[in-house]
Write a protein that holds these residues in place. Structure first.
Motif, PDB file in Angstrom:
ATOM      1  N   PRO A 118       0.838  -1.199   0.000  1.00 30.85           N
ATOM      2  CA  PRO A 118       0.000   0.000   0.000  1.00 30.85           C
ATOM      3  C   PRO A 118       0.877   1.256   0.000  1.00 30.85           C
ATOM      4  CG  PRO A 118      -0.201  -1.210   2.081  1.00 30.85           C
ATOM      5  CD  PRO A 118       0.706  -2.002   1.197  1.00 30.85           C
ATOM      6  N   ARG A 119       0.402   2.294  -0.660  1.00 36.86           N
ATOM      7  CA  ARG A 119       1.159   3.543  -0.691  1.00 36.86           C
ATOM      8  C   ARG A 119       0.642   4.483   0.381  1.00 36.86           C
ATOM      9  NH1 ARG A 119       0.462   3.780  -6.616  1.00 36.86           N
ATOM     10  NH2 ARG A 119       1.709   2.033  -7.313  1.00 36.86           N
ATOM     11  N   LEU A 120       1.449   5.466   0.723  1.00 41.25           N
ATOM     12  CA  LEU A 120       0.983   6.497   1.650  1.00 41.25           C
ATOM     13  C   LEU A 120      -0.195   7.219   1.001  1.00 41.25           C
ATOM     14  CD1 LEU A 120       4.256   8.137   3.030  1.00 41.25           C
ATOM     15  CD2 LEU A 120       2.608   6.736   4.252  1.00 41.25           C
ATOM     16  N   PRO A 121      -1.191   7.632   1.798  1.00 43.50           N
ATOM     17  CA  PRO A 121      -2.340   8.310   1.189  1.00 43.50           C
ATOM     18  C   PRO A 121      -1.889   9.562   0.434  1.00 43.50           C
ATOM     19  CG  PRO A 121      -2.561   8.138   3.597  1.00 43.50           C
ATOM     20  CD  PRO A 121      -1.249   7.566   3.243  1.00 43.50           C
ATOM     21  N   PRO A 122      -2.395   9.760  -0.777  1.00 44.03           N
ATOM     22  CA  PRO A 122      -1.975  10.956  -1.524  1.00 44.03           C
ATOM     23  C   PRO A 122      -2.581  12.208  -0.899  1.00 44.03           C
ATOM     24  CG  PRO A 122      -3.736   9.806  -2.665  1.00 44.03           C
ATOM     25  CD  PRO A 122      -3.412   8.978  -1.462  1.00 44.03           C
ATOM     26  N   GLN A 123      -1.870  13.311  -1.040  1.00 45.71           N
ATOM     27  CA  GLN A 123      -2.417  14.592  -0.587  1.00 45.71           C
ATOM     28  C   GLN A 123      -3.611  14.944  -1.445  1.00 45.71           C
ATOM     29  OE1 GLN A 123      -0.498  18.432  -0.339  1.00 45.71           O
ATOM     30  NE2 GLN A 123       1.364  17.244  -0.147  1.00 45.71           N
ATOM     31  N   LEU A 124      -4.683  15.382  -0.837  1.00 49.85           N
ATOM     32  CA  LEU A 124      -5.866  15.669  -1.643  1.00 49.85           C
ATOM     33  C   LEU A 124      -6.067  17.172  -1.785  1.00 49.85           C
ATOM     34  CD1 LEU A 124      -8.215  13.088   0.053  1.00 49.85           C
ATOM     35  CD2 LEU A 124      -7.156  12.905  -2.190  1.00 49.85           C
ATOM     36  N   PRO A 125      -6.607  17.578  -2.935  1.00 49.40           N
ATOM     37  CA  PRO A 125      -6.895  19.005  -3.107  1.00 49.40           C
ATOM     38  C   PRO A 125      -8.180  19.377  -2.374  1.00 49.40           C
ATOM     39  CG  PRO A 125      -7.479  17.786  -5.083  1.00 49.40           C
ATOM     40  CD  PRO A 125      -6.961  16.784  -4.100  1.00 49.40           C
ATOM     41  N   VAL A 126      -8.072  19.588  -1.081  1.00 50.43           N
ATOM     42  CA  VAL A 126      -9.259  19.902  -0.276  1.00 50.43           C
ATOM     43  C   VAL A 126      -9.132  21.322   0.254  1.00 50.43           C
ATOM     44  CG1 VAL A 126      -9.747  17.531   0.494  1.00 50.43           C
ATOM     45  CG2 VAL A 126      -8.120  18.932   1.739  1.00 50.43           C
ATOM     46  N   ARG A 127     -10.201  21.782   0.874  1.00 47.94           N
ATOM     47  CA  ARG A 127     -10.217  23.156   1.399  1.00 47.94           C
ATOM     48  C   ARG A 127      -9.186  23.327   2.526  1.00 47.94           C
ATOM     49  NH1 ARG A 127      -9.642  27.341   2.678  1.00 47.94           N
ATOM     50  NH2 ARG A 127     -10.998  29.034   3.341  1.00 47.94           N
ATOM     51  N   TYR A 128      -9.136  22.352   3.436  1.00 44.79           N
ATOM     52  CA  TYR A 128      -8.233  22.456   4.587  1.00 44.79           C
ATOM     53  C   TYR A 128      -7.317  21.236   4.611  1.00 44.79           C
ATOM     54  CZ  TYR A 128     -12.069  25.499   6.049  1.00 44.79           C
ATOM     55  OH  TYR A 128     -13.032  26.457   6.093  1.00 44.79           O
ATOM     56  N   SER A 129      -6.006  21.482   4.504  1.00 49.12           N
ATOM     57  CA  SER A 129      -5.112  20.316   4.447  1.00 49.12           C
ATOM     58  C   SER A 129      -4.129  20.289   5.607  1.00 49.12           C
ATOM     59  CB  SER A 129      -4.331  20.320   3.131  1.00 49.12           C
ATOM     60  OG  SER A 129      -3.391  19.270   3.159  1.00 49.12           O
ATOM     61  N   PHE A 130      -4.196  19.189   6.364  1.00 46.97           N
ATOM     62  CA  PHE A 130      -3.192  18.944   7.404  1.00 46.97           C
ATOM     63  C   PHE A 130      -2.184  17.912   6.894  1.00 46.97           C
ATOM     64  CE2 PHE A 130      -6.774  20.366  10.164  1.00 46.97           C
ATOM     65  CZ  PHE A 130      -6.117  21.383  10.833  1.00 46.97           C
ATOM     66  N   ALA A 131      -1.898  17.960   5.587  1.00 53.20           N
ATOM     67  CA  ALA A 131      -0.936  16.996   5.021  1.00 53.20           C
ATOM     68  C   ALA A 131       0.422  17.194   5.679  1.00 53.20           C
ATOM     69  CB  ALA A 131      -0.824  17.196   3.518  1.00 53.20           C
ATOM     70  N   GLY A 132       1.105  16.061   5.923  1.00 51.73           N
ATOM     71  CA  GLY A 132       2.450  16.153   6.502  1.00 51.73           C
ATOM     72  C   GLY A 132       3.475  16.340   5.398  1.00 51.73           C
ATOM     73  N   GLY A 133       4.668  16.806   5.786  1.00 55.37           N
ATOM     74  CA  GLY A 133       5.773  16.878   4.822  1.00 55.37           C
ATOM     75  C   GLY A 133       5.593  17.890   3.704  1.00 55.37           C
ATOM     76  N   THR A 134       4.660  18.824   3.884  1.00 55.32           N
ATOM     77  CA  THR A 134       4.426  19.823   2.838  1.00 55.32           C
ATOM     78  C   THR A 134       4.900  21.178   3.342  1.00 55.32           C
ATOM     79  OG1 THR A 134       2.413  18.638   2.469  1.00 55.32           O
ATOM     80  CG2 THR A 134       2.638  20.687   1.289  1.00 55.32           C
ATOM     81  N   THR A 135       5.621  21.914   2.498  1.00 57.69           N
ATOM     82  CA  THR A 135       6.046  23.253   2.944  1.00 57.69           C
ATOM     83  C   THR A 135       5.080  24.298   2.408  1.00 57.69           C
ATOM     84  OG1 THR A 135       7.425  23.422   1.000  1.00 57.69           O
ATOM     85  CG2 THR A 135       8.500  22.699   3.016  1.00 57.69           C
ATOM     86  N   ASP A 136       5.260  25.509   2.864  1.00 51.67           N
ATOM     87  CA  ASP A 136       4.372  26.586   2.437  1.00 51.67           C
ATOM     88  C   ASP A 136       4.963  27.261   1.204  1.00 51.67           C
ATOM     89  OD1 ASP A 136       2.751  28.702   2.080  1.00 51.67           O
ATOM     90  OD2 ASP A 136       2.612  29.207   4.202  1.00 51.67           O
ATOM     91  N   LYS A 137       4.509  26.825   0.043  1.00 48.85           N
ATOM     92  CA  LYS A 137       5.055  27.367  -1.201  1.00 48.85           C
ATOM     93  C   LYS A 137       4.636  28.818  -1.413  1.00 48.85           C
ATOM     94  CE  LYS A 137       5.930  24.738  -5.361  1.00 48.85           C
ATOM     95  NZ  LYS A 137       5.340  23.814  -6.306  1.00 48.85           N
TER      96      LYS A 137
END
Ligand SMILES: Cc1ncc(COP(=O)(O)O)c(C=O)c1O
Length: 485
Positions: A118-137
């Protein structure tokens, strides 16, 4: 004899056509253009060359090309537009591609097994994202970066057209070694730095040069799954060793391990730092077994409390620690820039492994990054992010320790870009996360990070992607769902 031609079909693409002999030339042309449309080489809206031009290029008559075009148009593959030309038609977009003829090929069973994981869950294009490992572009200084890229291009234009140094540009390795010495208390000679495609490649190279099939490699449990996979790809038997509030349980390490992978600044995913005592114990353990320690300092740049503990690398007196860092958490992950501080004993082998993997990391960005660090833009950017993330983290903690406290308990963490909260009462987290997603909130449970045992019921709150102002509305939705029995 075949008549091969590369045919310019769009501004950027050439289509390869080959006509054989003098028989059925219109039919040959028809079949090749039809196949190109069906398999997507010619896309909807692409303009085909004028008949006269194509006839000249292929040394056939205009009538031959005309017949092929007419047949394709009659079947709906092409459409003529008066005064404009002949275009690939929209009607064929839904055509299904035939299954690839390579289905009979069989990959190495080890890789087949990895591909089935199984893969890590993909980041979803949602209104509010608490995705890990993402920087503030949104806060990345693209203007300063563009200036560095321009400068790098000028330098590149003046240099000879040849491969660059396998281990990375000296300018960048020097800049990284200074940064490590000043900011991270890691002393090193720039000659020992290898510039990699992110931390992942650095760890993969270490696995390649260290492990033979059957070797035992240790990862933390819970941990970051792609690291485990890199060790398995090298043929290792991988054992997950539990962590507690002082980090890796050194007393649980298997005797025969050849290497141990740890995240001492900020355990991934739970967040606690490894205590000094554990660090010393681990070094002692590795010394006695002649093992390698991989220290993954993936997001230790961001510290919110207290002084950082000394890195394993700087406590090590024997050259047993490979220190790995990344720019994925300070710049952004698509850049694929990371580094490895090579233990002296592995330098020659790591250099060959890097050369075999990709010769060297992409050069333009290396030069740009060297200047970005050297000019002070990098330090300015990380200071700014540190302030921003501190605010988001505090806001999150206030809520977790406040109105969400009946359901959640924030685990202590002093660094990094995410927090973990344990659920006080077990509940169906698959359902909770799915319902959150339906309501526009991306939040994941800890389950994907456990490979062996039962997962601690908890949630991972990344705060690299979410604006401070969006934290409250997102957590209000979470509270509403938690409060439903
Ligand atoms: C613990 C840990 N190590 C390594 C990586 C990989 O980083 P990179 O993007 O530099 O390959 C990640 C990415 O999220 C991570 O969480």
């Amino acid at each position: 004899m075949a008549n091969f031609k590369n045919l310019q079909v769009t501004n950027s693409m050439e289509l390869h056509l080959a006509l054989e002999g003098r028989q059925d030339l219109a039919g040959q042309l028809y079949r090749q253009l039809r196949a190109a449309i069906l398999d997507g080489r010619l896309a909807n809206g692409d303009r085909l060359p004028a008949m006269r031009f194509l006839a000249e290029r292929l040394a056939v008559s205009r009538k031959t090309v005309g017949e092929a075009y007419e047949r394709l148009a009659a079947e709906g593959f092409l459409q003529g537009k008066v005064g404009s030309g002949t275009y690939v038609s929209a009607q064929v977009l839904a055509v299904e591609h035939p299954p690839a003829a390579t289905a009979a090929l069989r990959a190495n069973p080890r890789w087949q097994a990895l591909a089935a994981r199984p893969r890590l869950p993909p980041q979803l294009p949602v209104r509010y994202s608490f995705a890990g490992g993402t920087t503030d572009k949104r806060r990345f200084p693209f203007d300063a970066w563009r200036a560095c890229l321009h400068r790098a291009l000028r330098l590149q234009a003046r240099s000879p057209a040849f491969y660059a140094e396998v281990l990375g540009y000296p300018e960048l390795r020097l800049a990284i070694s200074r940064y490590l010495a000043i900011n991270r208390g890691v002393r090193c000679d720039w000659n020992d730095i290898l510039v990699s495609q992110g931390a992942q490649q650095a760890i993969d190279l270490l696995a390649r040069v260290m492990l033979v099939p059957g070797d035992l490699a240790v990862v933390e449990e819970p941990g970051y799954p792609p690291i485990r996979l890199a060790f398995e790809a090298a043929g290792a038997r991988v054992v997950g060793v539990p962590v507690d509030d002082e980090g890796l349980r050194v007393d649980c390490l298997p005797e025969q391990a050849k290497l141990v992978y740890v995240t001492p600044s900020h355990q991934f995913p739970l967040g606690q730092p490894m205590s000094l005592q554990r660090r010393l114990q681990l070094l002692e353990w590795a010394r006695e077994r002649q093992a390698l320690i991989i220290e993954d300092d993936y997001d230790g740049e961001y510290r919110f409390d207290g002084r950082p503990l000394e890195s394993l690398q700087s406590l090590d007196r024997e050259g047993r620690v490979a220190y790995v860092g990344t720019f994925s958490k300070t710049l952004f992950p698509e850049l694929r820039l990371g580094y490895l501080l090579m233990p002296a004993a592995l330098r020659a082998e790591l250099r060959v492994a890097k050369q075999l993997a990709d010769q060297h990391s992409e050069s333009l960005q290396q030069l740009a990054l060297a200047h970005f660090i050297g000019s002070g833009a990098f330090a300015k950017h990380t200071r700014r992010l540190q302030r921003e993330y501190a605010q988001r983290r505090q806001h999150l903690l206030n809520r977790l320790n406040g109105d969400l406290a009946p359901w959640l308990e924030a685990l202590p963490a002093v660094a990094g870009m995410h927090l973990v909260a344990r659920l006080r009462q077990p509940r169906d987290l698959v359902r909770l996360c799915a319902e959150l997603e339906r309501r526009g909130v991306f939040l994941i449970s800890l389950a994907p990070f456990y490979a062996e045992g039962l997962a601690m019921p908890g949630l991972l709150f990344g705060f690299g992607a979410i604006e401070t102002a969006d934290i409250d509305p997102a957590l209000d939705i979470l509270r509403e769902l938690l409060s439903q029995a």
